[in-house]
Design a protein around this motif. Structure first.
Motif, PDB file in Angstrom:
ATOM      1  N   ASP A 182      32.770 -34.676  18.898  1.00 51.43           N
ATOM      2  CA  ASP A 182      31.835 -33.692  18.355  1.00 51.43           C
ATOM      3  C   ASP A 182      31.330 -34.191  16.997  1.00 51.43           C
ATOM      4  O   ASP A 182      32.113 -34.329  16.052  1.00 51.43           O
ATOM      5  CB  ASP A 182      32.541 -32.344  18.207  1.00 51.43           C
ATOM      6  N   GLU A 183      30.037 -34.435  16.900  1.00 58.09           N
ATOM      7  CA  GLU A 183      29.467 -34.936  15.650  1.00 58.09           C
ATOM      8  C   GLU A 183      29.028 -33.817  14.714  1.00 58.09           C
ATOM      9  O   GLU A 183      28.602 -34.069  13.584  1.00 58.09           O
ATOM     10  CB  GLU A 183      28.273 -35.846  15.942  1.00 58.09           C
ATOM     11  N   ARG A 184      29.156 -32.569  15.158  1.00 57.70           N
ATOM     12  CA  ARG A 184      28.656 -31.456  14.356  1.00 57.70           C
ATOM     13  C   ARG A 184      29.326 -31.316  12.995  1.00 57.70           C
ATOM     14  O   ARG A 184      28.646 -30.947  12.027  1.00 57.70           O
ATOM     15  CB  ARG A 184      28.772 -30.154  15.161  1.00 57.70           C
ATOM     16  N   ARG A 241      27.425 -33.439  10.590  1.00 58.95           N
ATOM     17  CA  ARG A 241      26.065 -32.938  10.320  1.00 58.95           C
ATOM     18  C   ARG A 241      26.102 -31.661   9.487  1.00 58.95           C
ATOM     19  O   ARG A 241      25.239 -31.453   8.626  1.00 58.95           O
ATOM     20  CB  ARG A 241      25.320 -32.724  11.635  1.00 58.95           C
ATOM     21  N   ARG A 242      27.088 -30.806   9.722  1.00 50.51           N
ATOM     22  CA  ARG A 242      27.205 -29.591   8.903  1.00 50.51           C
ATOM     23  C   ARG A 242      27.507 -29.953   7.457  1.00 50.51           C
ATOM     24  O   ARG A 242      26.941 -29.348   6.531  1.00 50.51           O
ATOM     25  CB  ARG A 242      28.295 -28.680   9.471  1.00 50.51           C
ATOM     26  N   ASP A 264      24.299 -31.306   5.879  1.00 46.78           N
ATOM     27  CA  ASP A 264      23.334 -30.240   5.592  1.00 46.78           C
ATOM     28  C   ASP A 264      23.757 -29.438   4.363  1.00 46.78           C
ATOM     29  O   ASP A 264      22.923 -29.104   3.501  1.00 46.78           O
ATOM     30  CB  ASP A 264      23.198 -29.308   6.796  1.00 46.78           C
TER      31      ASP A 264
END
Length: 271
Positions: A39-41, A44-45, A48
């Motif tokens: 899971d790359e989220r 990225r979170r 951001d």
């Protein structure tokens, strides 16, 4: 994302100009190429949140202070002093989850946030330790992401350079010590670190993958293919090592006779 999909993304990244190089996306692809289906989220979170917070801080703080406070204080990114040799310290997905890593991995998030918030920052391929160069109204300053983004004074840069083996007339030149590198070279530096660590640990499959990533990210450099060949030879994959040497020779041209010597040595082992 599969390893093959990540490799395709890295191959595409190797074809674009430095100005169009997507550092965070490519760093994530590197991490998934090493260990797919993750899971790359989280990465990225974190990216951001860093960009949003830095955009707020830059309105009232200097660029170096805003960047360091955002990344180290607000988001708790710091060097891993307790488990320095942990493989996760070179993996941006693991770094995002643990908020700990090596300087070259932490710098991916520093640089991505800086780009998105309009802060001028670049990597510095300093001997033995990756740093950041941030442009301020008073001139460029060096930040150390491993040490909570603190400013590294010129005298400290010189001291570190001397300890790393640079000669005094080079160690006194801040223009050399703080020479910026592209985002592509910053990511390649991270893969170099991973390769060296994997070789020392005897993890030759991981070493091979990191060398392949370097070759894809900079297709005009023949040296990563030499490392691929060395890692494959360590695994007993002699035909694969010969293929890597042939690729190195194709990139370097005929002016690299050492490749031919190595190829003949491997052929003799095959016969």
């Amino acid at each position: 994302m599969t390893r093959e999909e990540a490799e395709d993304q890295l191959r595409e990244a190797g074809t674009v100009d430095d100005d169009a190089f997507l550092l965070l996306d490519t760093a994530i692809a590197c991490a998934i190429h090493d260990s797919p289906f993750r899971d790359e989220r989280p990465a990225r979170r974190l990216a951001d949140a860093a960009a949003d917070r830095l955009a707020e801080r830059i309105l009232s703080e200097g660029p170096d202070d805003a960047l360091a406070e955002t990344m180290a204080s607000d988001l708790r990114l710091n060097g891993d002093l307790l488990a320095y040799d942990d493989p996760g310290n070179t993996d941006v997905i693991d770094v995002a989850e643990r908020r700990r890593g090596l300087s070259a991995a932490l710098s991916v998030f520093y640089l991505d946030a800086a780009r998105r918030a309009g802060v001028k920052a670049q990597g510095v391929d300093f001997p033995n330790h990756f740093l950041l160069r941030v442009e301020t109204p008073a001139g460029p300053v060096a930040l150390d992401p491993f040490s909570q983004g603190r400013v590294v004074m010129p005298s400290e840069l010189t001291r570190r350079a001397l300890l790393a083996g640079l000669t005094p007339h080079v160690a006194d030149r801040l223009d050399v010590l703080m020479a910026p590198v592209s985002d592509r070279q910053a990511l390649i530096r991270l893969q170099n670190v991973l390769f060296s660590r994997a070789i020392r640990a005897g993890d030759f499959q991981s070493a091979e993958r990191s060398a392949v990533r370097r070759a894809l990210l900079d297709p005009e450099d023949h040296r990563p293919w030499l490392d691929v060949a060395a890692a494959r030879e360590k695994q007993g994959a002699l035909n694969g090592a010969l293929d890597a040497l042939a690729r190195a020779r194709a990139v370097a041209g005929q002016e690299a006779p050492v490749h031919q010597v190595a190829m003949e040595r491997l052929r003799m082992r095959l016969n």
